[in-house]
Design a protein around this motif. Structure first.
Motif, PDB file in Angstrom:
ATOM      1  N   ASN A 151       0.853  -1.193   0.000  1.00 39.44           N
ATOM      2  CA  ASN A 151       0.000   0.000   0.000  1.00 39.44           C
ATOM      3  C   ASN A 151       0.887   1.240   0.000  1.00 39.44           C
ATOM      4  N   VAL A 152       0.565   2.184  -0.847  1.00 36.24           N
ATOM      5  CA  VAL A 152       1.291   3.451  -0.892  1.00 36.24           C
ATOM      6  C   VAL A 152       0.377   4.523  -0.307  1.00 36.24           C
ATOM      7  N   HIS A 153       0.762   5.082   0.837  1.00 37.59           N
ATOM      8  CA  HIS A 153      -0.038   6.101   1.519  1.00 37.59           C
ATOM      9  C   HIS A 153       0.459   7.491   1.130  1.00 37.59           C
ATOM     10  N   GLY A 154      -0.445   8.277   0.540  1.00 37.42           N
ATOM     11  CA  GLY A 154      -0.112   9.668   0.272  1.00 37.42           C
ATOM     12  C   GLY A 154      -0.290  10.532   1.511  1.00 37.42           C
ATOM     13  N   VAL A 155      -1.228  10.149   2.378  1.00 39.09           N
ATOM     14  CA  VAL A 155      -1.410  10.781   3.682  1.00 39.09           C
ATOM     15  C   VAL A 155      -1.485   9.690   4.735  1.00 39.09           C
ATOM     16  N   TRP A 156      -1.063  10.019   5.934  1.00 43.93           N
ATOM     17  CA  TRP A 156      -1.083   9.056   7.030  1.00 43.93           C
ATOM     18  C   TRP A 156      -1.054   9.813   8.348  1.00 43.93           C
ATOM     19  N   ARG A 157      -1.407   9.098   9.414  1.00 49.46           N
ATOM     20  CA  ARG A 157      -1.376   9.720  10.753  1.00 49.46           C
ATOM     21  C   ARG A 157       0.010  10.274  11.047  1.00 49.46           C
ATOM     22  N   GLY A 158       0.060  11.556  11.380  1.00 49.58           N
ATOM     23  CA  GLY A 158       1.338  12.154  11.747  1.00 49.58           C
ATOM     24  C   GLY A 158       2.115  12.748  10.586  1.00 49.58           C
ATOM     25  N   LYS A 159       1.586  12.704   9.371  1.00 50.19           N
ATOM     26  CA  LYS A 159       2.289  13.346   8.260  1.00 50.19           C
ATOM     27  C   LYS A 159       2.409  14.834   8.547  1.00 50.19           C
ATOM     28  N   ASP A 160       3.637  15.373   8.451  1.00 54.44           N
ATOM     29  CA  ASP A 160       3.851  16.776   8.817  1.00 54.44           C
ATOM     30  C   ASP A 160       4.280  17.599   7.608  1.00 54.44           C
ATOM     31  N   GLU A 161       4.554  18.869   7.864  1.00 51.27           N
ATOM     32  CA  GLU A 161       4.878  19.799   6.780  1.00 51.27           C
ATOM     33  C   GLU A 161       6.141  19.402   6.037  1.00 51.27           C
ATOM     34  N   LEU A 162       7.113  18.856   6.766  1.00 51.66           N
ATOM     35  CA  LEU A 162       8.357  18.425   6.120  1.00 51.66           C
ATOM     36  C   LEU A 162       8.110  17.256   5.172  1.00 51.66           C
ATOM     37  N   ASP A 163       7.191  16.369   5.545  1.00 52.49           N
ATOM     38  CA  ASP A 163       6.824  15.260   4.660  1.00 52.49           C
ATOM     39  C   ASP A 163       6.199  15.783   3.368  1.00 52.49           C
ATOM     40  N   TRP A 164       5.363  16.818   3.491  1.00 57.27           N
ATOM     41  CA  TRP A 164       4.758  17.414   2.299  1.00 57.27           C
ATOM     42  C   TRP A 164       5.829  18.049   1.415  1.00 57.27           C
ATOM     43  N   GLN A 165       6.713  18.822   1.996  1.00 59.95           N
ATOM     44  CA  GLN A 165       7.730  19.527   1.222  1.00 59.95           C
ATOM     45  C   GLN A 165       8.668  18.563   0.514  1.00 59.95           C
ATOM     46  N   ASN A 166       8.998  17.463   1.152  1.00 57.04           N
ATOM     47  CA  ASN A 166       9.921  16.489   0.576  1.00 57.04           C
ATOM     48  C   ASN A 166       9.228  15.407  -0.251  1.00 57.04           C
ATOM     49  N   GLU A 167       7.910  15.557  -0.452  1.00 60.30           N
ATOM     50  CA  GLU A 167       7.121  14.644  -1.290  1.00 60.30           C
ATOM     51  C   GLU A 167       7.295  13.189  -0.843  1.00 60.30           C
ATOM     52  N   ARG A 168       7.148  12.978   0.454  1.00 59.29           N
ATOM     53  CA  ARG A 168       7.300  11.637   1.009  1.00 59.29           C
ATOM     54  C   ARG A 168       6.000  10.857   0.964  1.00 59.29           C
ATOM     55  N   VAL A 169       6.119   9.557   0.805  1.00 61.28           N
ATOM     56  CA  VAL A 169       4.994   8.646   0.938  1.00 61.28           C
ATOM     57  C   VAL A 169       5.341   7.610   2.011  1.00 61.28           C
ATOM     58  N   LYS A 170       4.325   6.929   2.474  1.00 63.11           N
ATOM     59  CA  LYS A 170       4.518   5.859   3.452  1.00 63.11           C
ATOM     60  C   LYS A 170       4.155   4.535   2.786  1.00 63.11           C
ATOM     61  N   LEU A 171       5.047   3.554   2.882  1.00 62.29           N
ATOM     62  CA  LEU A 171       4.803   2.246   2.281  1.00 62.29           C
ATOM     63  C   LEU A 171       4.436   1.236   3.356  1.00 62.29           C
ATOM     64  N   ASP A 172       3.367   0.525   3.108  1.00 58.51           N
ATOM     65  CA  ASP A 172       2.914  -0.550   4.001  1.00 58.51           C
ATOM     66  C   ASP A 172       2.997  -1.851   3.212  1.00 58.51           C
ATOM     67  N   CYS A 173       4.072  -2.590   3.432  1.00 63.27           N
ATOM     68  CA  CYS A 173       4.332  -3.793   2.642  1.00 63.27           C
ATOM     69  C   CYS A 173       3.537  -4.969   3.192  1.00 63.27           C
ATOM     70  N   ARG A 174       2.785  -5.630   2.316  1.00 66.46           N
ATOM     71  CA  ARG A 174       1.982  -6.778   2.713  1.00 66.46           C
ATOM     72  C   ARG A 174       2.647  -8.106   2.363  1.00 66.46           C
ATOM     73  N   SER A 175       3.806  -8.061   1.721  1.00 66.17           N
ATOM     74  CA  SER A 175       4.487  -9.276   1.279  1.00 66.17           C
ATOM     75  C   SER A 175       5.790  -9.472   2.039  1.00 66.17           C
ATOM     76  N   PRO A 176       5.959 -10.598   2.747  1.00 62.29           N
ATOM     77  CA  PRO A 176       7.225 -10.838   3.445  1.00 62.29           C
ATOM     78  C   PRO A 176       8.401 -11.013   2.487  1.00 62.29           C
ATOM     79  N   LYS A 177       8.147 -11.348   1.234  1.00 63.78           N
ATOM     80  CA  LYS A 177       9.229 -11.489   0.261  1.00 63.78           C
ATOM     81  C   LYS A 177       9.672 -10.128  -0.279  1.00 63.78           C
TER      82      LYS A 177
END
Length: 258
Positions: A212-238
Motif C-alpha cells: 500500500n502506498v499512503h499519500g497521507v497518514w497519521r502524523g504526516k507533517d509539513e516536512l513530509d509534504w515539502q519532501n514529497e514523502r509517501v509511506k509504504l505498508d508492505c503486505r508481502s514478506p518477500k
C-alpha cells in the motif's frame, strides 16, 4: 497531465503563444517577459510541464514568473478528516490513516501551495500582494505590468479568467486540460514515479500488489509534504527486504548528495 504522462490538449498553441511573446532581447531594449499563473494551474505543476524557464525545452523561454498572493490564499484549504469510519467501512482498514489529514480538495490545494512555494523560493519569481478573487488577481497583474515596464503573459484553465485579462489588454492564453486518457502512451520512469505519487496523494491510499502506498497518514507533517514523502505498508514478506534494501541505497545517496 501533471506527471507528464499525458500532454495538455493545446500544447502547440501555447508554445506558439509563448514563442511569439517570450525570449526577449534585453540587450536590444526589449522589456522582460514574465508569466502569471492562475490558481487552477498550480496544483498540476504547469510551470514544469511547460518548461517556462528552460531555454532548451518546453514551450518557450521567459525571464521569470509573477505570483499573486490572492492565488496563494485561494489554495489554502485546511479541511481535515476526524471521522475515518466511513472511509474504513467503504474501502478498508488502510484508510484509517486518513485521521487528522487534509481531505480531497484540501490535498489538491496543498499541492498547489507546494508549487507556489517552489516557484517563489527557487525560481526567478516576483510576489505581488492582492486579495483573492479573479478580478483582483487580474488587476494586480495589470498593475505589475504597467509599473515594472515588462510584458506579462497570463495562463489559466479558466476561460473567464482569460477574458478578464484580455479586457485589461493583458496577453492571456487558455490551458486546455485533457478530458480523456489515451489507450496507450509512452512515459519515462520519472514520470511514472511522479504519477504514482500524485495518485497516492489524491486518493489517500493506493493499494498496489503486495504494497500500500499512503499519500497521507497519521502524523504526516509539513516536512513530509515539502519532501514529497509517501509511506509504504508492505503486505508481502518477500518484498519487504527488497524494499528495505532499496531504501537504504536511496538514503545513502541522499546523505552523500547533501
Amino acid at each position: 497531465m501533471a506527471s507528464g504522462v499525458v500532454p495538455i490538449i493545446n500544447y502547440d498553441d501555447v508554445k506558439t503563444f509563448v514563442n511569439r511573446y517570450g525570449d526577449p532581447d534585453l540587450l536590444a531594449g526589449h522589456p522582460p517577459v514574465f508569466v502569471g499563473l492562475d490558481t487552477n494551474l498550480l496544483p498540476w505543476r504547469i510551470d514544469r510541464i511547460l518548461g517556462l524557464r528552460d531555454p532548451e525545452e518546453g514551450v518557450g523561454y521567459v525571464n521569470g514568473l509573477v505570483l499573486a498572493t490572492g492565488i496563494r490564499d485561494e489554495l489554502t484549504w485546511d479541511h481535515k478528516c476526524h471521522e475515518t469510519e466511513p472511509f474504513v467501512d467503504a474501502f478498508g482498514d488502510s484508510f484509517e490513516e486518513y485521521w487528522n489529514q487534509p481531505l480531497g480538495s484540501a490535498r489538491v490545494g496543498r499541492l498547489g501551495l507546494l508549487t507556489y512555494r517552489a516557484i517563489r523560493d527557487i525560481q526567478q519569481a516576483d510576489e505581488i500582494q492582492c486579495d483573492r478573487d479573479d478580478d483582483k488577481i487580474v488587476a494586480a497583474y495589470d498593475e505589475y505590468d504597467h509599473n515594472q515596464r515588462c510584458q506579462m503573459l497570463l495562463l489559466s484553465n479558466d476561460r473567464n479568467f482569460v477574458e478578464r485579462a484580455r479586457a485589461h489588454t493583458l496577453l492571456a492564453h487558455h490551458i486546455e486540460f485533457p478530458a480523456d486518457v489515451p489507450q496507450k502512451t509512452t512515459a519515462t520512469w520519472e514520470e511514472i514515479e511522479y504519477l504514482l505519487y500524485l495518485l497516492a496523494l489524491l486518493f489517500g491510499v493506493l493499494e498496489l500488489p503486495a504494497v500500500n502506498v499512503h499519500g497521507v497518514w497519521r502524523g504526516k507533517d509539513e516536512l513530509d509534504w515539502q519532501n514529497e514523502r509517501v509511506k509504504l505498508d508492505c503486505r508481502s514478506p518477500k518484498l519487504e527486504p527488497l524494499l528495505e534494501c532499496d531504501l537504504s541505497i536511496v538514503e545513502t545517496y541522499e546523505e552523500i548528495r547533501l
